[in-house]
Enzyme design. Structure first.
Site, mmCIF file in Angstrom:
data_model
loop_
_atom_site.group_PDB
_atom_site.id
_atom_site.type_symbol
_atom_site.label_atom_id
_atom_site.label_comp_id
_atom_site.label_asym_id
_atom_site.label_seq_id
_atom_site.Cartn_x
_atom_site.Cartn_y
_atom_site.Cartn_z
ATOM 1 N N GLY B 133 -3.900 -9.842 4.479
ATOM 2 C CA GLY B 133 -4.571 -8.557 4.584
ATOM 3 C C GLY B 133 -6.009 -8.690 4.125
ATOM 4 C CB SER B 134 -7.446 -8.722 0.760
ATOM 5 O OG SER B 134 -6.885 -7.466 0.426
ATOM 6 C CD GLU B 243 -12.299 -0.071 6.778
ATOM 7 O OE1 GLU B 243 -12.789 -1.053 7.347
ATOM 8 O OE2 GLU B 243 -11.090 0.052 6.547
ATOM 9 N NE ARG B 269 3.736 29.016 -13.735
ATOM 10 C CZ ARG B 269 4.985 29.291 -13.413
ATOM 11 N NH1 ARG B 269 5.245 30.217 -12.494
ATOM 12 N NH2 ARG B 269 5.988 28.663 -13.994
#
Lengths: 248, 389
Positions: B133-134, B243, B269
């Site tokens: 992957g990397s 990216e 709340r």
């Protein structure tokens, strides 16, 4: 056909409303402003006349520079040009006087205003500008057709509709029905980019007077707590509706 | 919103985009989260609105606008709380299309970029492989030139838009012995014989279409090579800056959304007779997170501004992703806590946001790899240079 669409710059319907200066002024802090919905229905109908009948569409607002993004949005939707009358919209009569001057100078055939703005709900301006410019007037207008100078319009009346015929020059107080919500247009990128090239004319106001002064605003009382009543305890339900809610 | 970076036109775009997403996208999100498929009609609508063409040349139907329009698109996509839907859109617009625009020939751009801008063609970018992957340079997918064609063999994984896209931008080795210098970038149609895709099930990003893709003797014309042969690695590295900044911006935007939701919830709340935003432990925790979010957001805007000015901001964009995704995970975790049991329920937004956020420190370069890159630049004084094209 020259169309003028009057655009009010109003708080988004989801805004939280607060008042300042001893409840005499609307607090604009953190409020997002939009085109008044009744005006947006009218603007969208005006775009139909532009595209189908070759009408020109000008949008106008009475207000300070902070209202210009709202006019730019109208240009991005497709209006040809915009006018801002550079003065605070103090009351219905003062606004109507300014608009009447714009209408007379521009010789517009059809003026489309919302039947009321959703902020102060005055509902006065369309009728007043019709009176001031000696034009025909159709209020609560939910349908509008124009052939030459002949107009067929439909009005919403209590429990039904009324169809009327009239002629240009005309002012309408428009609302939902002129187009439906699904017809409203979201400006696309081309529209947004073109909007900055379209003319936005700033006019100095004419001298006018106001006929009313806002003394105080009040918000509705907060809703009370919900009381739950057991389904088999109808006597208690009737008692609460009668003695506490006082609705029966 | 900072006026240093955003003009009136930017704000008008943001408002239009919000209106569009609310009207056209939000009503379908829950369905798409369940099916894992974003229907085609919405791609066309994005195209009609001009949202795919913000950063691309007018020659191909784009608008060639500054990067802050892209920043707004990314931010608002996060604020409808479907990391998967957002990923489909930005993977097409800023992963696949960036390569087509920067490396593609005029003919390729006419065929693919124009149709990508109108929303008629959807693209995906295929770099990551099952065995690396990397470690991009260790990829095993090969492209062998035979006459006027290349023949592609290998596999890719974790590919966003991997099943339903119309075209693929694929990195492959054209010279297996040349290391970094042996990689090239190709474009190919989905229906090219030999391409098959398998949809992957995953923790989050459930509306996104993520796939493993196999290339079995896929033969494409040599003209489908994008840019120069052997330049694939620097092309990829160059676009990684964008990216990573995108993933940093996504992170600050979803954190901002989560904090705003939690702030509103805490103001309503009630517990022990008062709203829970009056409890000091929660107030301080909230403010710490808010401060971290704002630091990241302002840093990301600064990096976007420099990238927009043409600077090569690989270090800064890497820092943006490293810090912003960590911050967003911490915000998501704590916002679930602010909502208590409701935070864990699917009908409240924090459950989805928490699992979607977890992809941040993994996809587009893990945080570990990012630290290595920053270490090389800061400690070893290594300089990265942009690719020639």
């Amino acid at each position: 056909m020259k169309i003028l669409v009057c655009i009010s710059h109003v708080p988004d319907t989801t805004s939280k409303i607060n008042f300042t200066e001893g409840d005499t002024k609307f607090d604009t802090n953190g409020v997002q402003f939009v085109i008044n919905p009744n005006d947006e229905f009218g603007l969208t109908r005006a775009m139909w006349f532009k595209e189908k009948q070759g009408a020109s569409v000008t949008v106008v607002n009475v207000g300070g520079p902070e209202t210009e993004p709202t006019l730019r949005k109208a240009l991005a939707i497709g209006a040809d040009e915009a006018i801002r009358v550079n003065t605070e919209a103090i009351d219905g009569f003062a606004v109507a006087k300014q608009l009447a001057k714009v209408i007379e100078d521009g010789a517009y055939d059809l003026v489309i205003a919302g039947r009321e703005s959703i902020d102060y709900n005055g509902g006065m301006v369309p009728g007043m500008i019709a009176g001031l410019t000696n034009a025909n007037f159709v209020n609560n207008c939910i349908s509008l057709e124009v052939e030459g100078t002949n107009v067929t319009a439909t009005r919403e009346i209590d429990g039904g509709k009324e169809t009327v015929t009239t002629a240009l020059p005309l002012v309408i107080g428009g609302q939902k029905g002129l187009v439906e919500e699904s017809d409203l247009r979201i400006p696309n990128m081309r529209g947004i980019m073109m909007a900055r090239k379209k003319p936005l004319q700033v006019l100095e106001p004419i001298a006018t007077e106001t006929e009313t002064t806002s003394v105080k605003f009040e918000k509705p009382a907060p809703k009370g707590a919900v009381t739950l009543v057991a389904p088999d305890n109808l006597d208690e339900l009737v008692n609460l509706l009668h003695n506490e809610a006082k609705v029966i | 919103m900072s006026n240093m970076y955003f003009t009136e036109e930017h704000q008008l775009f943001r408002q239009s985009l919000q209106d569009f997403l609310k009207k056209e996208v939000v009503p379908h999100i829950d369905k798409w989260e369940k099916t894992g498929t974003v229907e085609r009609f919405i791609w066309k609508k994005f195209g009609e609105m001009g949202f795919f063409g913000l950063a691309y040349p007018e020659e191909y139907g784009g608008l060639n606008l500054d990067l802050f329009y892209t920043v707004i698109l990314l931010e608002e996509l996060q604020k409808i709380n479907s990391g998967g839907f957002a990923a489909n859109i930005w993977a097409h617009t800023y992963l696949a299309m960036t390569h087509v625009n920067k490396e593609g020939s005029h003919e390729i751009k006419e065929k693919y970029l124009t149709a990508s801008i109108t929303g008629e063609k959807i693209g995906c970018l295929c770099i990551t492989e099952p065995f690396g992957g990397s470690d991009v340079a260790a990829m095993r997918t090969t492209a062998v030139k035979k006459g006027d064609s290349y023949v592609i063999n290998g596999s890719k994984t974790f590919i966003t838009n991997g099943v339903y896209s119309d075209y693929l931008v694929v990195a492959a080795k054209t010279d297996v012995d040349a290391g970094h210098n042996g990689m090239s970038i190709f474009i190919m149609d989905r229906d090219t014989p030999g391409i098959s895709a398998t949809k992957l099930d995953k923790l989050g990003w459930r509306a996104s279409d993520t796939a493993e893709i196999a290339f079995d003797n896929v033969t494409i014309p040599a003209s489908n090579l994008m840019g120069e042969e052997g330049k694939g690695f620097p092309y990829i590295m160059q676009h990684f800056a964008l990216e990573r900044l995108i993933m940093g911006i996504n992170a600050h935007a979803r954190a901002e959304y989560a904090l705003e939701y939690a702030r509103q919830y805490m103001s309503e709340r009630m517990a022990f007779g008062k709203t829970i935003n009056k409890f000091q432990a929660l107030r301080h925790s909230f403010v710490d997170l808010y401060a971290d979010m704002e630091m990241c957001r302002e840093y990301n805007y600064m990096v976007a501004s420099r990238l927009n000015n043409g600077e090569y901001v690989v270090k800064e964009a890497t820092i943006s992703k490293l810090k912003s995704t960590k911050m967003a995970d911490e915000v998501a975790y704590q916002c679930v806590q602010f909502l208590g049991g409701y935070g864990y329920m699917e009908e409240y937004p924090m459950a989805r946001l928490l699992r979607d956020s977890r992809l941040g420190p993994i996809g587009g370069g893990t945080s570990e790899i990012l630290r290595e890159i920053i270490a090389k630049m800061v400690i070893d004084k290594k300089e990265y240079k942009p690719a020639a094209k």
